[in-house]
Write a protein that holds these residues in place. Structure first.
Motif, PDB file in Angstrom:
ATOM      1  N   GLY A 275     -10.313   7.038   4.130  1.00 55.37           N
ATOM      2  CA  GLY A 275      -9.511   8.243   3.905  1.00 55.37           C
ATOM      3  C   GLY A 275      -8.892   8.744   5.186  1.00 55.37           C
ATOM      4  O   GLY A 275      -8.638   7.977   6.107  1.00 55.37           O
ATOM      5  N   ILE A 276      -8.647  10.069   5.253  1.00 47.28           N
ATOM      6  CA  ILE A 276      -7.958  10.615   6.428  1.00 47.28           C
ATOM      7  C   ILE A 276      -8.827  10.597   7.674  1.00 47.28           C
ATOM      8  O   ILE A 276      -8.323  10.750   8.769  1.00 47.28           O
ATOM      9  CB  ILE A 276      -7.465  12.068   6.188  1.00 47.28           C
ATOM     10  CG1 ILE A 276      -8.576  12.892   5.572  1.00 47.28           C
ATOM     11  CG2 ILE A 276      -6.218  12.100   5.345  1.00 47.28           C
ATOM     12  CD1 ILE A 276      -8.276  14.370   5.562  1.00 47.28           C
TER      13      ILE A 276
ATOM     14  N   PRO B 276       1.652   5.233   9.202  1.00 45.62           N
ATOM     15  CA  PRO B 276       0.656   5.377  10.276  1.00 45.62           C
ATOM     16  C   PRO B 276       0.266   4.034  10.869  1.00 45.62           C
ATOM     17  O   PRO B 276       0.056   3.911  12.084  1.00 45.62           O
ATOM     18  CB  PRO B 276      -0.545   6.009   9.572  1.00 45.62           C
ATOM     19  CG  PRO B 276      -0.016   6.615   8.345  1.00 45.62           C
ATOM     20  CD  PRO B 276       1.209   5.854   7.954  1.00 45.62           C
TER      21      PRO B 276
ATOM     22  N   SER C 126      -9.126   2.830  -2.318  1.00 45.59           N
ATOM     23  CA  SER C 126      -9.311   2.539  -0.897  1.00 45.59           C
ATOM     24  C   SER C 126     -10.528   3.287  -0.371  1.00 45.59           C
ATOM     25  O   SER C 126     -10.780   4.422  -0.759  1.00 45.59           O
ATOM     26  CB  SER C 126      -8.066   2.960  -0.116  1.00 45.59           C
ATOM     27  OG  SER C 126      -8.343   2.883   1.259  1.00 45.59           O
TER      28      SER C 126
ATOM     29  N   PHE D 220      -7.752   8.777  10.824  1.00 45.39           N
ATOM     30  CA  PHE D 220      -6.794   9.267  11.817  1.00 45.39           C
ATOM     31  C   PHE D 220      -7.508   9.864  13.023  1.00 45.39           C
ATOM     32  O   PHE D 220      -6.954   9.957  14.105  1.00 45.39           O
ATOM     33  CB  PHE D 220      -5.859  10.320  11.207  1.00 45.39           C
ATOM     34  CG  PHE D 220      -4.915   9.738  10.201  1.00 45.39           C
ATOM     35  CD1 PHE D 220      -4.003   8.770  10.572  1.00 45.39           C
ATOM     36  CD2 PHE D 220      -4.960  10.137   8.878  1.00 45.39           C
ATOM     37  CE1 PHE D 220      -3.140   8.204   9.648  1.00 45.39           C
ATOM     38  CE2 PHE D 220      -4.102   9.589   7.945  1.00 45.39           C
ATOM     39  CZ  PHE D 220      -3.191   8.625   8.330  1.00 45.39           C
TER      40      PHE D 220
ATOM     41  N   ASP E 167       0.862  -1.171   0.000  1.00 40.06           N
ATOM     42  CA  ASP E 167       0.000   0.000   0.000  1.00 40.06           C
ATOM     43  C   ASP E 167       0.906   1.232   0.000  1.00 40.06           C
ATOM     44  O   ASP E 167       2.096   1.119   0.259  1.00 40.06           O
ATOM     45  CB  ASP E 167      -0.888   0.005   1.270  1.00 40.06           C
ATOM     46  CG  ASP E 167      -2.175  -0.783   1.088  1.00 40.06           C
ATOM     47  OD1 ASP E 167      -2.745  -0.721  -0.017  1.00 40.06           O
ATOM     48  OD2 ASP E 167      -2.607  -1.458   2.041  1.00 40.06           O
ATOM     49  N   PRO E 168       0.342   2.416  -0.252  1.00 42.15           N
ATOM     50  CA  PRO E 168       1.185   3.623  -0.226  1.00 42.15           C
ATOM     51  C   PRO E 168       1.903   3.775   1.113  1.00 42.15           C
ATOM     52  O   PRO E 168       1.283   3.691   2.167  1.00 42.15           O
ATOM     53  CB  PRO E 168       0.168   4.754  -0.435  1.00 42.15           C
ATOM     54  CG  PRO E 168      -1.005   4.118  -1.093  1.00 42.15           C
ATOM     55  CD  PRO E 168      -1.043   2.699  -0.620  1.00 42.15           C
TER      56      PRO E 168
ATOM     57  N   LEU F 114       3.522   6.335   2.718  1.00 42.01           N
ATOM     58  CA  LEU F 114       3.365   7.480   3.605  1.00 42.01           C
ATOM     59  C   LEU F 114       1.979   7.539   4.237  1.00 42.01           C
ATOM     60  O   LEU F 114       1.827   7.790   5.427  1.00 42.01           O
ATOM     61  CB  LEU F 114       3.640   8.762   2.822  1.00 42.01           C
ATOM     62  CG  LEU F 114       4.178   9.920   3.656  1.00 42.01           C
ATOM     63  CD1 LEU F 114       5.495   9.568   4.313  1.00 42.01           C
ATOM     64  CD2 LEU F 114       4.307  11.162   2.796  1.00 42.01           C
ATOM     65  N   THR F 115       0.941   7.278   3.453  1.00 41.20           N
ATOM     66  CA  THR F 115      -0.410   7.446   3.978  1.00 41.20           C
ATOM     67  C   THR F 115      -0.901   6.207   4.707  1.00 41.20           C
ATOM     68  O   THR F 115      -1.781   6.285   5.548  1.00 41.20           O
ATOM     69  CB  THR F 115      -1.407   7.759   2.851  1.00 41.20           C
ATOM     70  OG1 THR F 115      -1.287   6.754   1.845  1.00 41.20           O
ATOM     71  CG2 THR F 115      -1.151   9.117   2.259  1.00 41.20           C
ATOM     72  N   LYS F 116      -0.351   5.043   4.384  1.00 38.85           N
ATOM     73  CA  LYS F 116      -0.888   3.816   4.990  1.00 38.85           C
ATOM     74  C   LYS F 116       0.123   3.112   5.879  1.00 38.85           C
ATOM     75  O   LYS F 116      -0.139   2.836   7.040  1.00 38.85           O
ATOM     76  CB  LYS F 116      -1.318   2.844   3.881  1.00 38.85           C
ATOM     77  CG  LYS F 116      -2.603   3.239   3.210  1.00 38.85           C
ATOM     78  CD  LYS F 116      -3.741   2.337   3.651  1.00 38.85           C
ATOM     79  CE  LYS F 116      -5.037   2.853   3.089  1.00 38.85           C
ATOM     80  NZ  LYS F 116      -6.198   2.254   3.652  1.00 38.85           N
TER      81      LYS F 116
END
Ligand code: UDP
Ligand code: MG
Length: 313
Positions: free
Chosen positions: A208-209, A134, A205, A212, A126-127, A129-131
């Motif tokens: 989303g954000i 975190p 996906s 968080f 998965d990406p 930085l975003t997945k």
């Protein structure tokens, strides 16, 4: 029935037929009897049509369609109430979870007597930085707070014994914490299996954000509800009493200073305000505890006491 697959999905029309065929190829040599329950979580695309078609072709396929998008947790929870296989598998519909892993996970439940086996996407596609980053932090936090030594709590691919899924209630976005819910329900034999992970082939996906914000809040809820849900006074009571006592002592001492020692300017001291604040906060916490206690007593407590065994009925 040996095996039930619960597959929540939202707008995954391209993936479903491929996933169904792949599961069929993998499970054919096992000779297990199984069902595949697709939960269409309010898809706007042709997902439901695809499920209807598959059901016509393959009687092992079942489908539930939600009126609207309630979320992955709601889909899983509904699926858990309906399936009947001795072993229950959950997996994502987007072809990111590899069906080839299923037989071994089932065997870990059947032969090694695990309550729950969670997939570990060791090499996650998965990406970054975003997945991936975190998720590393998130897994570390949940591991620390729950004491469950898993690397990957939120892998969609998991295997359970039937009574485990029947004992947990997945709501909100609690699907991220299923192993924690299982542990609090009394299932401690939680295992892990490294699983192959695929890149998303079709679509995008669905998380989303907002995850968080929701993720950490849900973690706090999990901890609060599982520890104090049935006895909120045990959390709020001591805190309330502590604050109340601190406030009372401060104000008693200040009153003594004013009335007996006859000191002036008591109300100018910062501690005077702190004393009042502590007294009020303490009372509030205590009242919150009372109210929470009342609510938890009058709430629908169908899942309050789980019956493990029965004789003669
Ligand atoms: N999903 C769902 N309802 C939702 C969001 C997601 O049923 O509200 C399904 C989705 O179709 C997929 C699985 O949950 O089968 C995991 O979602 P996704 O692949 O978008 O998550 P990611 O792999 O990006 O973490
Ligand atoms: Mg996915």
């Amino acid at each position: 029935m040996d095996l039930s697959l619960v597959i929540p999905l939202l707008n995954e029309e391209e993936s479903i037929p491929e996933l169904h065929a792949w599961i069929g190829r993998v499970l054919l040599p096992t000779k297990w009897t199984y069902e595949i329950l697709f939960i269409d979580d309010g898809s706007q695309d042709g997902s439901w049509k695809v499920i209807q078609r598959l059901e016509q072709e393959d009687k092992r396929v079942k489908g539930i369609r939600f009126q609207r998008n309630y979320g992955k947790s709601a889909a899983l929870n509904t699926g858990f109430a309906l399936v009947t296989g001795d072993v229950v598998i959950t997996m994502d519909a987007d072809l990111q979870d590899n069906p080839e892993e299923i037989p071994e996970m089932v065997n870990m439940i059947r032969e090694q007597h695990y309550d729950l086996v969670s997939g570990w996407k060791k090499k996650r596609l998965d990406p970054t930085l975003t997945k991936n980053l975190p998720s590393k932090f998130y897994n570390w936090t949940v591991r620390l707070m729950s004491g469950i030594p898993l690397h990957d709590f939120n892998c969609g691919l998991k295997a359970f014994r039937l009574d485990v899924v029947r004992s947990i209630e997945v709501y909100g976005d609690m699907h991220r914490y299923i192993p924690v819910l299982a542990k609090w329900a009394g299932y401690h034999k939680i295992g892990e299996k490294v699983v192959q992970h695929q890149e998303r082939k079709y679509g995008i996906s669905k998380f989303g954000i907002e995850r968080f914000i929701r993720g950490p809040l849900d973690l706090m809820s999990v901890i609060f509800i599982s520890k104090f849900g049935k006895r909120p006074m045990h959390l709020f009571g001591p805190l309330g009493v502590l604050f109340f006592i601190i406030g009372f002592l401060i104000l008693a001492w200040l009153s003594y200073q004013k009335l007996v020692v006859l000191e002036y300017g008591i109300a100018d001291r910062p501690i005077f305000y702190f004393g009042i604040l502590a007294l009020i906060v303490g009372t509030q916490l205590f009242m919150t505890g009372f109210l929470a206690e009342l609510i938890s007593r009058s709430a629908d407590n169908r899942n309050e006491y789980l019956i493990k065994d029965r004789v003669g009925c």
